[in-house]
Design a protein around this motif. Structure first.
Motif, PDB file in Angstrom:
ATOM      1  N   ASP A 154      51.831  37.206  69.014  1.00  0.00           N
ATOM      2  CA  ASP A 154      53.125  37.687  68.509  1.00  0.00           C
ATOM      3  C   ASP A 154      53.767  36.736  67.498  1.00  0.00           C
ATOM      4  O   ASP A 154      54.725  37.114  66.833  1.00  0.00           O
ATOM      5  N   SER A 155      53.273  35.533  67.389  1.00  0.00           N
ATOM      6  CA  SER A 155      53.858  34.599  66.427  1.00  0.00           C
ATOM      7  C   SER A 155      53.379  34.941  65.010  1.00  0.00           C
ATOM      8  O   SER A 155      52.271  35.447  64.830  1.00  0.00           O
ATOM      9  N   PRO A 156      54.199  34.675  63.985  1.00  0.00           N
ATOM     10  CA  PRO A 156      53.791  35.015  62.619  1.00  0.00           C
ATOM     11  C   PRO A 156      52.650  34.108  62.147  1.00  0.00           C
ATOM     12  O   PRO A 156      52.561  32.944  62.496  1.00  0.00           O
ATOM     13  N   VAL A 157      51.767  34.681  61.346  1.00  0.00           N
ATOM     14  CA  VAL A 157      50.631  33.951  60.781  1.00  0.00           C
ATOM     15  C   VAL A 157      50.860  33.820  59.281  1.00  0.00           C
ATOM     16  O   VAL A 157      51.186  34.792  58.602  1.00  0.00           O
ATOM     17  N   TYR A 158      50.666  32.596  58.791  1.00  0.00           N
ATOM     18  CA  TYR A 158      50.900  32.326  57.373  1.00  0.00           C
ATOM     19  C   TYR A 158      49.574  32.170  56.648  1.00  0.00           C
ATOM     20  O   TYR A 158      48.598  31.663  57.190  1.00  0.00           O
TER      21      TYR A 158
ATOM     22  N   ASP B 115      46.643  29.802  51.718  1.00  0.00           N
ATOM     23  CA  ASP B 115      46.717  29.483  50.292  1.00  0.00           C
ATOM     24  C   ASP B 115      48.147  29.462  49.766  1.00  0.00           C
ATOM     25  O   ASP B 115      48.542  28.538  49.067  1.00  0.00           O
ATOM     26  N   CYS B 116      48.937  30.503  50.105  1.00  0.00           N
ATOM     27  CA  CYS B 116      50.272  30.616  49.501  1.00  0.00           C
ATOM     28  C   CYS B 116      51.412  30.483  50.521  1.00  0.00           C
ATOM     29  O   CYS B 116      52.580  30.551  50.135  1.00  0.00           O
ATOM     30  N   ASP B 117      51.143  30.306  51.797  1.00  0.00           N
ATOM     31  CA  ASP B 117      52.126  30.107  52.868  1.00  0.00           C
ATOM     32  C   ASP B 117      53.098  31.272  53.022  1.00  0.00           C
ATOM     33  O   ASP B 117      54.250  31.068  53.399  1.00  0.00           O
ATOM     34  N   GLN B 118      52.660  32.490  52.721  1.00  0.00           N
ATOM     35  CA  GLN B 118      53.480  33.666  52.995  1.00  0.00           C
ATOM     36  C   GLN B 118      53.018  34.297  54.311  1.00  0.00           C
ATOM     37  O   GLN B 118      51.879  34.122  54.741  1.00  0.00           O
ATOM     38  N   VAL B 119      53.920  35.048  54.928  1.00  0.00           N
ATOM     39  CA  VAL B 119      53.586  35.712  56.190  1.00  0.00           C
ATOM     40  C   VAL B 119      52.588  36.834  55.905  1.00  0.00           C
ATOM     41  O   VAL B 119      52.774  37.631  54.995  1.00  0.00           O
ATOM     42  N   ALA B 120      51.514  36.871  56.694  1.00  0.00           N
ATOM     43  CA  ALA B 120      50.463  37.880  56.495  1.00  0.00           C
ATOM     44  C   ALA B 120      50.578  38.949  57.574  1.00  0.00           C
ATOM     45  O   ALA B 120      51.082  38.709  58.670  1.00  0.00           O
ATOM     46  N   ASN B 121      50.117  40.143  57.263  1.00  0.00           N
ATOM     47  CA  ASN B 121      50.117  41.264  58.207  1.00  0.00           C
ATOM     48  C   ASN B 121      48.766  41.337  58.904  1.00  0.00           C
ATOM     49  O   ASN B 121      47.721  41.182  58.275  1.00  0.00           O
ATOM     50  N   ARG B 122      48.811  41.608  60.203  1.00  0.00           N
ATOM     51  CA  ARG B 122      47.562  41.726  60.957  1.00  0.00           C
ATOM     52  C   ARG B 122      46.952  43.094  60.725  1.00  0.00           C
ATOM     53  O   ARG B 122      47.625  44.115  60.738  1.00  0.00           O
ATOM     54  N   LEU B 123      45.633  43.128  60.509  1.00  0.00           N
ATOM     55  CA  LEU B 123      44.906  44.378  60.297  1.00  0.00           C
ATOM     56  C   LEU B 123      44.260  44.811  61.606  1.00  0.00           C
ATOM     57  O   LEU B 123      43.822  43.985  62.399  1.00  0.00           O
ATOM     58  N   ILE B 124      44.179  46.089  61.815  1.00  0.00           N
ATOM     59  CA  ILE B 124      43.492  46.640  62.971  1.00  0.00           C
ATOM     60  C   ILE B 124      42.066  46.970  62.523  1.00  0.00           C
ATOM     61  O   ILE B 124      41.853  47.750  61.606  1.00  0.00           O
ATOM     62  N   SER B 125      41.105  46.356  63.187  1.00  0.00           N
ATOM     63  CA  SER B 125      39.710  46.587  62.811  1.00  0.00           C
ATOM     64  C   SER B 125      38.879  46.803  64.074  1.00  0.00           C
ATOM     65  O   SER B 125      39.272  46.426  65.173  1.00  0.00           O
TER      66      SER B 125
END
Length: 92
Positions: A24-28, A31-41
């Motif tokens: 549940d914690s945000p993942v950065y 390379d650019c230190d922005q918050v990334a969205n988790r993909l469902i795979s």
């Protein structure tokens, strides 16, 4: 630890190992230190790797033999109700 897929809007897709408690914690993005969205795979499971030996051939048809069943015999308790020994009226 499972491997999760993430997508950064500027850098693209990347993978990261995370504990389930940190999901549940945000993942950065690294390379650019922005918050990334988790993909469902779909999980990467290979059942054709040769680790599972082929023990069984084609399944066979199993039939049940019919047997004659006699009706249950009814039995009567001759000495009253044996499961109520402690509650007999003679004790009161």
């Amino acid at each position: 630890m499972p491997l999760y897929d993430y997508r950064c809007n500027e850098c693209g897709d990347f993978e990261k190992w995370l504990q389930i408690s940190d999901l549940d914690s945000p993942v950065y993005c690294s390379d650019c230190d922005q918050v990334a969205n988790r993909l469902i795979s779909a999980p990467n499971i290979s059942l054709n790797s040769g680790r599972f030996p082929k023990k069984y051939g084609t399944p066979e048809l199993v039939t049940r033999k019919k047997r004659s069943v006699s009706p249950p015999r009814l039995q009567e308790a001759k000495a009253g109700r044996p499961w109520m020994v402690s509650h007999s009226p003679a004790r009161y």
